[in-house]
Design an enzyme around this catalytic site. Structure first.
Site, PDB file in Angstrom:
ATOM      1  N   ARG A  64       2.323  -9.155 -15.659  1.00  0.00           N
ATOM      2  CA  ARG A  64       1.456 -10.239 -15.194  1.00  0.00           C
ATOM      3  C   ARG A  64       0.849  -9.821 -13.861  1.00  0.00           C
ATOM      4  O   ARG A  64       1.474  -9.078 -13.091  1.00  0.00           O
ATOM      5  CB  ARG A  64       2.259 -11.534 -15.002  1.00  0.00           C
ATOM      6  CG  ARG A  64       2.698 -12.159 -16.309  1.00  0.00           C
ATOM      7  CD  ARG A  64       1.504 -12.704 -17.101  1.00  0.00           C
ATOM      8  NE  ARG A  64       1.866 -13.403 -18.302  1.00  0.00           N
ATOM      9  CZ  ARG A  64       1.569 -13.011 -19.548  1.00  0.00           C
ATOM     10  NH1 ARG A  64       0.922 -11.879 -19.751  1.00  0.00           N
ATOM     11  NH2 ARG A  64       1.897 -13.736 -20.592  1.00  0.00           N
TER      12      ARG A  64
ATOM     13  N   HIS B 151      -7.019  -7.744 -19.975  1.00  0.00           N
ATOM     14  CA  HIS B 151      -5.848  -8.374 -20.631  1.00  0.00           C
ATOM     15  C   HIS B 151      -5.895  -8.114 -22.143  1.00  0.00           C
ATOM     16  O   HIS B 151      -5.855  -9.037 -22.949  1.00  0.00           O
ATOM     17  CB  HIS B 151      -5.802  -9.879 -20.342  1.00  0.00           C
ATOM     18  CG  HIS B 151      -4.424 -10.467 -20.542  1.00  0.00           C
ATOM     19  ND1 HIS B 151      -3.883 -11.415 -19.728  1.00  0.00           N
ATOM     20  CD2 HIS B 151      -3.467 -10.226 -21.485  1.00  0.00           C
ATOM     21  CE1 HIS B 151      -2.668 -11.751 -20.150  1.00  0.00           C
ATOM     22  NE2 HIS B 151      -2.391 -11.029 -21.232  1.00  0.00           N
TER      23      HIS B 151
HETATM   24  C1  OXD Z   1       1.070 -12.838 -24.079  1.00  0.00           C
HETATM   25  C2  OXD Z   1      -0.079 -12.127 -23.502  1.00  0.00           C
HETATM   26  O1  OXD Z   1       1.864 -13.437 -23.337  1.00  0.00           O
HETATM   27  O2  OXD Z   1      -0.998 -11.775 -24.249  1.00  0.00           O
HETATM   28  O3  OXD Z   1       1.203 -12.823 -25.311  1.00  0.00           O
HETATM   29  O4  OXD Z   1      -0.113 -11.893 -22.297  1.00  0.00           O
END
Ligand code: OXD
Length: 314
Positions: free
Chosen positions: A229, A277
């Site tokens: 993250r 992402h």
């Molecule tokens: C998830 C993401 O948590 O794509 O699946 O970050």
């Protein structure tokens, strides 16, 4: 009529709504799948399927029995201050998503190992220069976070000849991978690595883990791959580590604010490759299958699968 409410304050979930309606139709014909902010009677909502649920929604649903994250992570749900305390929170656990993550980590590792960062700079200047080559076994890659995705990534790198180690909160055993656990073993884990990969869940103890102290422990010239993250990385400390040459480069797939603003400095840094992402996501059909399966379980008095421990936060 029983309602499943699909909601995200940030993303368009129309196609997921369709996938959920298709998955539910044959097995729960009485379930209607609504897309927030479409009107739905609050008293009918049995479950929400959510990415970033809007603040002030979940605690207005008196019959809520499941909060289903539509991804592997749940921190976007846990950070809500109005989270109903007793309702189970589930996440998606998908072996194909783990394979996709392993692919992404292999690609990003190869980006550094085969010196594509350098070759792309040379390409921009039309420079024909072969970078020195070394065997994968001489490249030490460390995975932080050995959940389903971290473990698959570690095995994939190992099977491609890299020297792999892993670090997690509690000790894991993976054949052919040196594993380390806990704060005390972070330093020895980091010290020999050429590539550090962050695949940790976001918790109070991992928030900002890639900070100045962390970068001072990595081997000079190591690279960072963050597909955990955005909040794992302290941006100013990363930039300082790159600018001082302590770190060679970074592939960053996740950000505290997404989408990353076009003005963000990270786009322009020559040693950073920003990816949107995209490391890995579960397919909509698999997300729908798992959520509908959990609704059927709840209806037959069973506990839903893949629920998280709110204390541990994953
Ligand atoms: C998830 C993401 O948590 O794509 O699946 O970050």
């Amino acid at each position: 009529m029983a309602t499943l409410l699909v909601c995200s304050a940030t993303d368009d979930l129309h196609t997921l709504q369709t996938a959920l309606a298709q998955a539910a139709a044959p097995v729960m014909p009485d379930l209607q799948v609504r897309l927030w902010p479409e009107a739905a009677d609050a008293a009918d909502v049995l479950a929400v399927a959510a990415w970033h649920p809007p603040a002030g929604l979940l605690n207005t649903l008196p019959q809520l029995q499941l909060i289903a994250s539509i991804g592997a992570g749940v921190e976007h749900i846990l950070r809500l201050s109005d989270l109903p305390p007793e309702v189970p929170i589930s996440r998606i656990v998908d072996s194909q998503q783990a394979r996709g993550m392993a692919e992404f980590i292999l690609w990003a590792t190869l980006h550094f190992h085969r010196q594509m960062d350098l070759v792309l700079q040379q390409h921009a200047q039309r420079i024909w220069r072969m970078p020195p080559q070394r065997a994968a076994v001489e490249c030490r890659v460390g995975i932080m976070g050995l959940g389903a995705m971290g473990e698959q990534a570690a095995r994939c790198l190992r099977d491609n000849g890299f020297t792999v180690s892993g670090w997690s909160r509690s000790k894991h055993g993976i054949a052919g991978v040196d594993t380390y656990a806990g704060d005390a073993e972070l330093k020895p884990f980091l010290a020999p690595l050429d590539v550090v990969v962050c695949l940790l869940p976001l918790t109070a103890s991992t928030y900002g883990i890639c900070n100045a102290a962390f970068f001072s422990q990595v081997k000079p010239g190591a690279a960072l791959i963050n597909a955990g993250r955005g909040e794992h990385v302290v941006t100013e400390d990363l930039l300082a580590a790159l600018d001082s040459g302590r770190l060679r480069g970074a592939v960053l797939d996740t950000f505290a604010q997404e989408p990353l603003s076009p003005e963000d400095l990270l786009w322009n840094h020559p040693a950073i490759l920003v990816t949107p992402h995209m490391a890995s996501a579960a397919s909509e059909s698999e997300i729908a299958r798992q959520i509908v399966d959990n609704l059927l379980r709840i209806r037959s008095g069973k506990s839903p699968l893949h629920t998280i421990d709110r204390e541990r936060r994953y």
